[in-house]
Structures are given as structure tokens and as C-alpha cells.
Scaffold this motif. Structure first.
Motif, PDB file in Angstrom:
ATOM      1  N   ALA A  66       0.853  -1.188   0.000  1.00 22.22           N
ATOM      2  CA  ALA A  66       0.000   0.000   0.000  1.00 22.22           C
ATOM      3  C   ALA A  66       0.891   1.241   0.000  1.00 22.22           C
ATOM      4  N   THR A  67       0.582   2.159  -0.893  1.00 23.92           N
ATOM      5  CA  THR A  67       1.458   3.302  -1.127  1.00 23.92           C
ATOM      6  C   THR A  67       0.660   4.593  -1.014  1.00 23.92           C
ATOM      7  N   ARG A  68       1.277   5.593  -0.418  1.00 30.59           N
ATOM      8  CA  ARG A  68       0.673   6.924  -0.374  1.00 30.59           C
ATOM      9  C   ARG A  68       1.410   7.808  -1.367  1.00 30.59           C
ATOM     10  N   ILE A  69       0.664   8.531  -2.200  1.00 30.55           N
ATOM     11  CA  ILE A  69       1.274   9.514  -3.091  1.00 30.55           C
ATOM     12  C   ILE A  69       0.914  10.897  -2.544  1.00 30.55           C
ATOM     13  N   ILE A  70       1.940  11.629  -2.145  1.00 27.23           N
ATOM     14  CA  ILE A  70       1.749  12.968  -1.583  1.00 27.23           C
ATOM     15  C   ILE A  70       2.048  13.984  -2.684  1.00 27.23           C
ATOM     16  N   VAL A  71       1.040  14.724  -3.081  1.00 23.21           N
ATOM     17  CA  VAL A  71       1.157  15.655  -4.205  1.00 23.21           C
ATOM     18  C   VAL A  71       1.442  17.056  -3.680  1.00 23.21           C
ATOM     19  N   THR A  72       2.492  17.687  -4.214  1.00 22.77           N
ATOM     20  CA  THR A  72       2.806  19.053  -3.758  1.00 22.77           C
ATOM     21  C   THR A  72       2.767  20.080  -4.896  1.00 22.77           C
ATOM     22  N   GLY A  73       2.496  19.617  -6.099  1.00 22.78           N
ATOM     23  CA  GLY A  73       2.481  20.546  -7.244  1.00 22.78           C
ATOM     24  C   GLY A  73       3.680  20.308  -8.132  1.00 22.78           C
ATOM     25  N   GLY A  74       4.330  21.384  -8.544  1.00 22.51           N
ATOM     26  CA  GLY A  74       5.487  21.252  -9.427  1.00 22.51           C
ATOM     27  C   GLY A  74       5.068  21.091 -10.879  1.00 22.51           C
ATOM     28  N   THR A  75       6.071  21.018 -11.746  1.00 26.96           N
ATOM     29  CA  THR A  75       5.830  20.909 -13.191  1.00 26.96           C
ATOM     30  C   THR A  75       4.939  19.721 -13.521  1.00 26.96           C
ATOM     31  N   PHE A  76       5.156  18.619 -12.823  1.00 23.75           N
ATOM     32  CA  PHE A  76       4.404  17.375 -13.057  1.00 23.75           C
ATOM     33  C   PHE A  76       2.919  17.642 -13.239  1.00 23.75           C
ATOM     34  N   ASP A  77       2.387  18.475 -12.397  1.00 21.72           N
ATOM     35  CA  ASP A  77       0.941  18.599 -12.265  1.00 21.72           C
ATOM     36  C   ASP A  77       0.400  19.886 -12.871  1.00 21.72           C
ATOM     37  N   GLN A 106      -0.339  20.153  -1.165  1.00 19.92           N
ATOM     38  CA  GLN A 106      -0.318  21.552  -1.604  1.00 19.92           C
ATOM     39  C   GLN A 106      -0.145  21.496  -3.108  1.00 19.92           C
ATOM     40  N   LEU A 107      -0.421  22.604  -3.792  1.00 15.16           N
ATOM     41  CA  LEU A 107      -0.208  22.646  -5.248  1.00 15.16           C
ATOM     42  C   LEU A 107       0.540  23.925  -5.570  1.00 15.16           C
ATOM     43  N   ILE A 108       1.873  23.904  -5.417  1.00 12.15           N
ATOM     44  CA  ILE A 108       2.649  25.110  -5.692  1.00 12.15           C
ATOM     45  C   ILE A 108       3.899  24.778  -6.494  1.00 12.15           C
ATOM     46  N   ASP A 109       4.466  25.821  -7.020  1.00 17.38           N
ATOM     47  CA  ASP A 109       5.741  25.753  -7.724  1.00 17.38           C
ATOM     48  C   ASP A 109       6.824  25.598  -6.648  1.00 17.38           C
ATOM     49  N   SER A 110       7.755  24.684  -6.830  1.00 17.21           N
ATOM     50  CA  SER A 110       8.709  24.429  -5.737  1.00 17.21           C
ATOM     51  C   SER A 110       9.669  25.597  -5.521  1.00 17.21           C
ATOM     52  N   LEU A 111       9.779  26.510  -6.509  1.00 18.68           N
ATOM     53  CA  LEU A 111      10.595  27.715  -6.301  1.00 18.68           C
ATOM     54  C   LEU A 111       9.970  28.623  -5.247  1.00 18.68           C
ATOM     55  N   HIS A 112       8.664  28.476  -5.019  1.00 25.66           N
ATOM     56  CA  HIS A 112       7.961  29.326  -4.049  1.00 25.66           C
ATOM     57  C   HIS A 112       7.856  28.667  -2.674  1.00 25.66           C
ATOM     58  N   MET A 113       8.480  27.526  -2.505  1.00 25.67           N
ATOM     59  CA  MET A 113       8.350  26.811  -1.228  1.00 25.67           C
ATOM     60  C   MET A 113       9.207  27.448  -0.147  1.00 25.67           C
ATOM     61  N   LEU A 114       8.610  27.666   1.010  1.00 23.96           N
ATOM     62  CA  LEU A 114       9.310  28.143   2.196  1.00 23.96           C
ATOM     63  C   LEU A 114       9.476  26.961   3.157  1.00 23.96           C
ATOM     64  N   ASP A 115      10.170  27.211   4.252  1.00 19.58           N
ATOM     65  CA  ASP A 115      10.381  26.148   5.236  1.00 19.58           C
ATOM     66  C   ASP A 115       9.065  25.507   5.670  1.00 19.58           C
ATOM     67  N   GLU A 116       8.043  26.343   5.838  1.00 16.39           N
ATOM     68  CA  GLU A 116       6.770  25.806   6.310  1.00 16.39           C
ATOM     69  C   GLU A 116       6.153  24.835   5.299  1.00 16.39           C
ATOM     70  N   HIS A 117       6.416  25.098   3.999  1.00 15.67           N
ATOM     71  CA  HIS A 117       5.889  24.181   2.984  1.00 15.67           C
ATOM     72  C   HIS A 117       6.602  22.831   3.043  1.00 15.67           C
ATOM     73  N   ARG A 118       7.910  22.891   3.264  1.00 15.62           N
ATOM     74  CA  ARG A 118       8.662  21.631   3.353  1.00 15.62           C
ATOM     75  C   ARG A 118       8.279  20.873   4.635  1.00 15.62           C
ATOM     76  N   ASP A 119       8.037  21.617   5.699  1.00 15.40           N
ATOM     77  CA  ASP A 119       7.620  20.964   6.944  1.00 15.40           C
ATOM     78  C   ASP A 119       6.279  20.249   6.769  1.00 15.40           C
ATOM     79  N   ARG A 120       5.432  20.842   5.939  1.00 13.68           N
ATOM     80  CA  ARG A 120       4.131  20.212   5.713  1.00 13.68           C
ATOM     81  C   ARG A 120       4.301  18.860   5.020  1.00 13.68           C
ATOM     82  N   VAL A 121       5.302  18.782   4.148  1.00 14.18           N
ATOM     83  CA  VAL A 121       5.576  17.502   3.477  1.00 14.18           C
ATOM     84  C   VAL A 121       6.089  16.486   4.500  1.00 14.18           C
ATOM     85  N   LEU A 122       7.002  16.940   5.348  1.00  8.94           N
ATOM     86  CA  LEU A 122       7.542  16.049   6.383  1.00  8.94           C
ATOM     87  C   LEU A 122       6.435  15.533   7.304  1.00  8.94           C
TER      88      LEU A 122
END
Lengths: 175, 175, 175, 175
Positions: free
Chosen positions: A11-22, A58-74
Motif C-alpha cells: 500500500a502506497t501513499r502519493i503525496i502531491v505538492t504541485g510542481g511541473t508534473f501537475d 499543496q499545489l505550488i511551484d517548488s521555487l515558491h516553497m518556504l520552510d513551512e511548505h517543506r515541513d508540511r511535506v515532512l
């Protein structure tokens, strides 16, 4: 002889954060932007039969990611009940977020991937990368990885070469 | 700090045998047929940077494969200098050829994959499956596998469910 | 019975000016930009057998067009030896350039078209619009037209509705 | 200034009969077949704003058409309330059905078109041909035409060259 259901440990979780992919082309604005994730459509196209949970983090461009965005992924990685995790992330700061997650040392196989060309654009690498990342999440030992360009990198041995648009491992100088 | 080239142990051979994956629409005949392999174009699209050797072993529909065709696949696997091998194969008899190769017990990681919808047709699973198979070939222990539907099966525990168009593991009755 | 070659009066010039139609995704910059025109590939895909001359007039976003850019389109239309002309143009100021060309009153059938979604992006209207414009250029009386959304507008009776992303004819108030 | 709705005389009926244009890949059977028409999706992609009625007349390969199938197309053309009609038809016997309809001498502009490569396959000419045919139906005098390869042929001056896969006008020998 009956049919064995897929191993629940896959069983796998896919965590979507945005980026070019999407990214999605907005015909009114005339630009690539975020609307909805393409992940549900992509998984259907991929004909995957293992249990997958999709989480729109989240659905953002990774150039706009701040520490809080990365913490949300963690936090999402930490809270996930699954042992196998794929994080869809913009390529520009993928290595940085992978570092934040990798340093936490979670007992899960967490694989970052993304795309150099959006899924919705001709010639996209998104489907290939997703397949590559899913297999990596199922088969590698617990750790945090970046899976791009048909290669698997550990979180502390990867950077994006922005000139060539490829991921590479920096070589340590050994003296 | 210099750039480390990819680990030479990742060098992968892709053995192409035809199948749905590689079918091409012939506008004059009005049907799907084989012409050239799409693999070189697909790998370029995938932005893969590891060394890949492409070998066109044969280009046929797997329903038309005889023992000699499966033996030709085994011979190629045996002769390959690489430790990681992906075999692109039609889905209908993929499990049979995987069995022929698996029984040979080669000391290589050999991964069969294919597609339910050709690469050249909308909604194809070909790119996803190729990515999934390549990662499996790099990360799993030596053996022969079938990688389809986002799952890895060992060669002796897989069959195609032709009604649903998915691969599954038959369950052994334990008494 | 021999084969009659296409009527030479159908010879058509396609004047390319850029716009959404011809945008290309730059994987390094991560944005849609101009590189080469897609027109040669599109015409091959369209299987057109009439003689077509492709002229790359400019490759810019129509929002950036100045008077001199529109004059360059007019000059090309005036100098073209063909009687049938299609102009590929950005949609945002297509109506303005059509007005510049239309007011010149050339004795040619000049048809402006473009796309709301680039040719290289999923769900593009580019191929449909090109086919629609080519037929209009062959069959309508000499004048300047805008052909978008499956409709033909004369140059002095058309505007882009930027809210809905469609072309429409303004209605004159009759008193 | 208000918005003028499209001229009601542009209302167009699209009569779908099947053919390569509308073929769909069946992943279970592993072949191109007919399921539903792609026309509603194609028209949405084309961003057409004129009133269009879609009529699914039949969904067959034109090589399998008998007199009764061609008569069914003629009946639909005769009964259509619209003056502009596009018939989506297989290319192999498109000229024959156009002849049946053309000989009836209806006071409508009826345009046959199709595709050499299905809409759902990479490199398809379907969208281009549909755009070309729709413009022809709006702009030409009442008669029956075949619109393929960027050319308009009258029903009594067209045949498919099956070797090259293009439509052409047979040349009458003048003595």
C-alpha cells in the motif's frame, strides 16, 4: 485456485505538492498553472492494482516553497500509515525538501519524483517517473530518495543540474 | 566538487520483443502493426541518464510466439553483459516466456513488462510500465520478474487475467 | 485515366507570427516559449496534398505586437504570390492585425487563425483551427477574415471575448 | 453594443458513421474497434460555438458497408433540418457513399470527411479534417463533397488512391 489480493505491505501513499508534473494549461490566462491534480487520471491510465492513497498536500511551484511548505511535506510523511511513500514535487527544490525529510530518519521508504515537462504537454516524462518512483518505493530499504532520470539517489547525495536539466550525484573529494 | 558518473552497475539492457507496447498504426493498411521500435524515442522522452543498451530481439505479437521465440529471449538474457535487464513483451504470453527465462536461474535481475495500450495510442500505460520495470531491474535481487499494474511478481507466481486485463498472483491452496 | 494534379489556384501561403498556437515547452526554463514553428510537422500530420508555402514572419506573443509587427504581416500578405493566405496569430490581438490587413483591401482571401491551447499541449484546438482556416481560405471570396471557434468573421465584425475565451461578432445598434 | 448570436443558418449536423476517425483501442481485445463516438469530446476540444447536432447514424468500418448502410446515410441527409452537413465516414468507401448522396441532388451542402489515423492515435489527421470539413460545409454552394488532404472534391470527381493513402481527382480523357 483462488486469486491472492496484492500484499497489503505494498500500500502506497502519493503525496502531491504541485510542481511541473501537475501543471495544467489555462486557456483563458494563457499560462501553465495549478488547478486540480492529474494524479487520479494518471493512476487510472497506469492500470495500477495496488492500493494507493492520494493526498493533495499543496499545489505550488517548488521555487515558491518556504520552510513551512517543506515541513508540511515532512508532517504528511510522518503521519502516513503506509510504509511506501511517493512525493510528487517540483524539480527546482526537490533536493532541499528531500533533505528535510531525509534528516528526520523515518522508518519508511520515501521517494521524491517530479517531471521536467508537465503530464499535459507532449513529450512529458511524468508517467515514466511516476512508474519509476512507485517501484522504488516498493523495493528499496527504508530511507528517503530522489528518483529522476531513471536513477535513484539518496537524499544526501543529489542535486539538480539546472543547466542541463538533470539530477546528479555530487562527488565527494576524497583525500 | 566534481560530478560522479552513474554507477556502472546500473547499466541496463532493454530487450525488445514486440507486443502491444511497440505497435504502430499503419495508415495505409489501417491496422496496428510493427515497424520500428518506439524504445529510442521513449527513452529520450524519459530523460534517462543511465547507460542503456537497446536490443531488438524480435517484433511479434506474443500470441504468435513459439518455443523458439521464447528461447531467443532466453539466449539474449544469458548473453547480455549487463546485470539489469528489462524485456518488453506482449502481455498475452508474458508469463510463459518469463517462466522459460526464470527456470534458467540466471544471476541477473530480469524484469518483463509490456503495455495494455500501445505507446502510440491515447491513454497508454507503456511509459509508466517502462519506468516501473527499470526501477525494479535496478533494485531487486537477481531473479526473473513480471512488472505490470504497479506490482512486481516473481516468474513462478504470475498469470494474466484475460477477462479483466490485469496480472495477478494465483493463490496456492494450503491444506 | 490519369491523375489530375491539384488546382494551382489552391496554392496557399501560411504566414506564421507565433502566438499560443506555436508555443513550445522549454524544459530547462520551465515555461512555454517560442523555438521553431510546429507548422511543418502539423502539415505532415494533416496529410495535406495541395501546395503550401510556409513563411515564418515572426514568432512572438501577440500581446507584444506593435504597429511595426502588424505592418510586417500586411507586407507579407501583399507580397505573397498566392491568392489563399492563412495567418497563424496570437488570439489576444488577432482582431487588431486582421483590421490592419483588412483595411488594405487586398484582392486575396486572407484568413487569420490561432489557438487557445498550444499544439503541443493536450486538448489543443490548433489542428482543428488550421483545417478550418485552410478550407475558408480556399472557398471564401477575397477579403480578410478571422476563423476561430468553428466560425468565420469578417475583419471588421470580430472581437475576442477575453472572459470566455471565444471570438464573437459585436452587434451594431440599429436605430 | 450587444453580442450577436451566431447566424442560425450556420447550424450544422454531423452524421457519424464510424470509420477510422472514430476507432477506439480496446485494451482487453487488443484491437481497434468501435465503442462510442469521439465527436462530443472532439467538438469540446475544438471550442466550436456554432450550434451542432451530432447524429450517430451507425458505427461500422466502411469496408463492411452495404447498399442499405449507404441508404441510411442518404436518409439522414435528406431528413436533416440543417443546410450544412458533415458526414464522418471510413475512407475506403467514402467516395461510393458520397456518390449515392450526391446523385440525390439535395439542396444542402454535404461534406464527407474521415481520417487516415484514428483520433485516439498519435499523429491523427482527424481534428484537422473535421475543421476543414466544417468550414467547407459553411462556405460552399449546395452539393455533395469529399474533403480530405486539405482539398475539396465534388462527389463525382473523387477516388481514394489506396496505394498512397490520399484522395485524388481522376482526370477525364479529353479527345
Amino acid at each position: 485456485m483462488n486469486i491472492e489480493p496484492p500484499d497489503p505491505s505494498l500500500a502506497t501513499r502519493i503525496i502531491v505538492t504541485g510542481g511541473t508534473f501537475d501543471k495544467h494549461y489555462d486557456a483563458i490566462k494563457g499560462e501553465l498553472t495549478f488547478k486540480n491534480s492529474h494524479l487520479p487520471a494518471i493512476l487510472e491510465q497506469s492500470r495500477v492494482t495496488i492500493p494507493i492513497a492520494i493526498e493533495i498536500n499543496q499545489l505550488i511551484d517548488s521555487l515558491h516553497m518556504l520552510d513551512e511548505h517543506r515541513d508540511r511535506v515532512l508532517t504528511s510523511c510522518r503521519n502516513a500509515p503506509e510504509k511506501c511513500i511517493v512525493v510528487i514535487h517540483g524539480t527546482d527544490t526537490m533536493a532541499q525538501t528531500a533533505q528535510v525529510v531525509g534528516q528526520a530518519g523515518l522508518d519508511k521508504t520515501i521517494v521524491f519524483t517530479g517531471a521536467m515537462i508537465p503530464y499535459s504537454v507532449q513529450g512529458s516524462d511524468a508517467l515514466f517517473n511516476l512508474g519509476f518512483a512507485l517501484a522504488t518505493a516498493q523495493s528499496m530499504a527504508p530511507n528517503t530518495y530522489v528518483a529522476m532520470n531513471g536513477r535513484v539517489f539518496t537524499w544526501d547525495q543529489v542535486r539538480k543540474n539546472k543547466t542541463d536539466g538533470v539530477f546528479e550525484a555530487p562527488q565527494l573529494n576524497v583525500t
